[in-house]
Design a protein around this motif. Structure first.
Motif, PDB file in Angstrom:
ATOM      1  N   HIS A  98      -3.722   5.320  -1.693  1.00 54.34           N
ATOM      2  CA  HIS A  98      -2.758   4.468  -0.986  1.00 54.34           C
ATOM      3  C   HIS A  98      -3.307   4.140   0.390  1.00 54.34           C
ATOM      4  O   HIS A  98      -3.114   4.895   1.351  1.00 54.34           O
ATOM      5  CB  HIS A  98      -1.407   5.195  -0.889  1.00 54.34           C
ATOM      6  CG  HIS A  98      -0.328   4.407  -0.196  1.00 54.34           C
ATOM      7  ND1 HIS A  98       0.996   4.753  -0.264  1.00 54.34           N
ATOM      8  CD2 HIS A  98      -0.374   3.300   0.589  1.00 54.34           C
ATOM      9  CE1 HIS A  98       1.724   3.903   0.436  1.00 54.34           C
ATOM     10  NE2 HIS A  98       0.901   3.018   0.982  1.00 54.34           N
ATOM     11  N   HIS A 103      -4.195   0.335   2.672  1.00 57.34           N
ATOM     12  CA  HIS A 103      -4.256  -1.133   2.700  1.00 57.34           C
ATOM     13  C   HIS A 103      -5.524  -1.485   3.462  1.00 57.34           C
ATOM     14  O   HIS A 103      -5.660  -1.103   4.634  1.00 57.34           O
ATOM     15  CB  HIS A 103      -3.030  -1.697   3.404  1.00 57.34           C
ATOM     16  CG  HIS A 103      -1.742  -1.233   2.785  1.00 57.34           C
ATOM     17  ND1 HIS A 103      -1.023  -2.008   1.908  1.00 57.34           N
ATOM     18  CD2 HIS A 103      -1.069  -0.054   2.885  1.00 57.34           C
ATOM     19  CE1 HIS A 103       0.048  -1.339   1.507  1.00 57.34           C
ATOM     20  NE2 HIS A 103       0.040  -0.149   2.085  1.00 57.34           N
ATOM     21  N   HIS A 127       5.315   0.157  -3.772  1.00 58.96           N
ATOM     22  CA  HIS A 127       5.936   0.881  -2.672  1.00 58.96           C
ATOM     23  C   HIS A 127       7.437   0.969  -2.977  1.00 58.96           C
ATOM     24  O   HIS A 127       8.068  -0.045  -3.305  1.00 58.96           O
ATOM     25  CB  HIS A 127       5.768   0.120  -1.357  1.00 58.96           C
ATOM     26  CG  HIS A 127       4.397   0.226  -0.743  1.00 58.96           C
ATOM     27  ND1 HIS A 127       3.255  -0.066  -1.420  1.00 58.96           N
ATOM     28  CD2 HIS A 127       4.018   0.599   0.511  1.00 58.96           C
ATOM     29  CE1 HIS A 127       2.219   0.118  -0.612  1.00 58.96           C
ATOM     30  NE2 HIS A 127       2.648   0.524   0.569  1.00 58.96           N
ATOM     31  N   HIS A 132       4.609   6.021  -1.453  1.00 61.10           N
ATOM     32  CA  HIS A 132       5.553   6.719  -0.551  1.00 61.10           C
ATOM     33  C   HIS A 132       6.518   7.545  -1.404  1.00 61.10           C
ATOM     34  O   HIS A 132       6.186   8.661  -1.764  1.00 61.10           O
ATOM     35  CB  HIS A 132       6.294   5.761   0.394  1.00 61.10           C
ATOM     36  CG  HIS A 132       5.402   5.123   1.417  1.00 61.10           C
ATOM     37  ND1 HIS A 132       4.786   5.839   2.407  1.00 61.10           N
ATOM     38  CD2 HIS A 132       5.020   3.830   1.590  1.00 61.10           C
ATOM     39  CE1 HIS A 132       4.069   5.010   3.168  1.00 61.10           C
ATOM     40  NE2 HIS A 132       4.183   3.788   2.673  1.00 61.10           N
ATOM     41  N   ASP A 182      -2.703   5.195   4.275  1.00 59.32           N
ATOM     42  CA  ASP A 182      -1.888   3.972   4.392  1.00 59.32           C
ATOM     43  C   ASP A 182      -2.615   2.889   5.213  1.00 59.32           C
ATOM     44  O   ASP A 182      -3.242   2.008   4.626  1.00 59.32           O
ATOM     45  CB  ASP A 182      -0.507   4.290   4.978  1.00 59.32           C
ATOM     46  CG  ASP A 182       0.567   3.301   4.545  1.00 59.32           C
ATOM     47  OD1 ASP A 182       0.281   2.417   3.707  1.00 59.32           O
ATOM     48  OD2 ASP A 182       1.708   3.403   5.027  1.00 59.32           O
TER      49      ASP A 182
HETATM   50 ZN    ZN Z   1       1.427   1.370   2.099  1.00 60.83          ZN
END
Ligand code: ZN
Ligand code: ADE
Length: 350
Positions: free
Chosen positions: A25, A27, A205, A229, A286
């Protein structure tokens, strides 16, 4: 179950850094460091609303998800050419390798770029070339997951999937990100059904800021294999039972949750409770350039704040391989390497 010996508190950070792990996870646009944002802005003649690297960094005082997303989308505006996407991904992959991330599944947000007139081909080719080089030059396996922006319409998501189909062999799945509250998973039922029919993996998500109901619909309407998450699942006992029994992975991002005020104090994070309930929890970064740390920083700070144990370190790394979309033989290989790492560490205990 692999039994891990107790490890002295001062040696735990070393073990956390050294153990092989998968990141599931992150980005890729969230790995753009301020220095690279400014370098790319200069290279491309893009004007930024910040005078300096320091001024940009000073703006990273977030109060919730939306306050972060506004700055994150502004930062991505410097990406125009294939080489820009390569440079961004390569910088992250080098950092990941340094943290003993041996496999990574990277999210990218094509709509953030195609809406500015950058072609899908430029985005995917640049990112994919970095993934290929990561395997040959760093020994890191890297894959791409295309995310739909949930604040936009399902029609826009369907159009995005259509644009990406000529590059179907360069990404392994689809995800759902951006502003969660008010944009429930079921808004994207058609596009996820289409992605599933194409044989793409599906993740979303859910339960970052949004309610447990969004986790239920991500599972039951979108058919996702993992929840990104998912920390709000703690408020729904029936959901916790479902997640534990089906071993649905949660890709948890502790420093992100702290910086976006989901858990303003890391010591209050519920990761220990989720693990104790038998959930397949993983730790991830993240948007590491924005939230104060890459993978090892997430591990070290979370363990220091919450008192997780060496046994839980092993569990988290093992979960990352269980939850990843690697082949069975790769999974077997990395589970073996993980055990070897822990055994060596105990042998050298003082
Ligand atoms: Zn994320
Ligand atoms: N896009 C980048 N980071 C995100 C996050 N933490 N939640 C939702 N969308 C995102």
């Amino acid at each position: 179950m692999f039994k891990v010996h107790a490890v002295a508190a001062h040696r735990l950070p070393h073990l956390l850094r050294a153990m092989p792990k998968a990141e599931l996870h992150m980005h890729i646009e969230g790995s753009l460091e301020p220095e690279l944002i400014f370098a790319l802005a200069q290279r491309n003649g893009v004007k930024l609303p910040y005078a300096s690297v320091e001024a940009l960094r000073a703006a990273y005082a977030f109060t919730n998800l939306q306050s972060f997303l506004d700055i994150y989308y502004a930062g991505a505006s410097v990406l125009l050419h294939e080489q820009d996407f390569y440079d961004m991904a390569w910088a992250y992959l080098e950092r990941a390798a340094a943290d003993h991330v041996v496999h990574t599944e990277m999210f990218f947000d094509p709509q953030t770029h195609t809406e500015r007139g950058v072609s899908m081909q430029v985005v995917i080719d640049g990112l994919h070339r970095a993934c290929v080089d990561a395997q040959t030059k760093l020994g890191v396996s890297a894959q791409l997951i295309l995310c739909f922006l949930r604040h936009l319409s399902e029609e826009a998501a369907l159009e995005t999937l259509e644009q990406a189909l000529p590059f179907r062999d360069k990404f392994i799945g689809v995800g759902l990100d951006s502003s969660e509250v008010g944009h429930p998973p079921e808004k994207f039922s058609k596009v996820f059904a289409k992605a599933g029919a194409l044989g793409l993996h599906r993740v979303a998500h859910a339960g970052e800021e949004g309610p447990p109901a969004y986790i239920w619909s991500a599972l039951d309407v979108l058919g996702v294999e993992r929840i990104d998450h998912g920390v709000q699942s703690i408020h729904d006992a029936a959901l916790m039972t479902r997640l534990a029994q089906a071993r649905v992975p949660l890709t948890v991002c502790p420093l992100s949750n702290q910086k976006l005020c989901v858990f303003p104090d890391l010591a209050d994070h519920n990761i220990g409770a989720l693990l104790d309930a038998g959930l397949c929890v993983t730790i991830n970064s993240d948007d590491p350039a924005y939230f104060g740390g890459y993978m090892n920083e997430n591990f070290v700070q979370t363990f220091a704040a919450t008192g997780l144990t060496a046994q839980q370190a092993y569990q988290l790394a093992a979960n990352s391989f269980e939850a990843s979309f690697i082949s069975e033989s790769q999974r077997h290989h990395w589970m073996h390497e993980l055990k070897v790492c822990f055994e060596r560490f105990v042998e050298h205990d003082d």
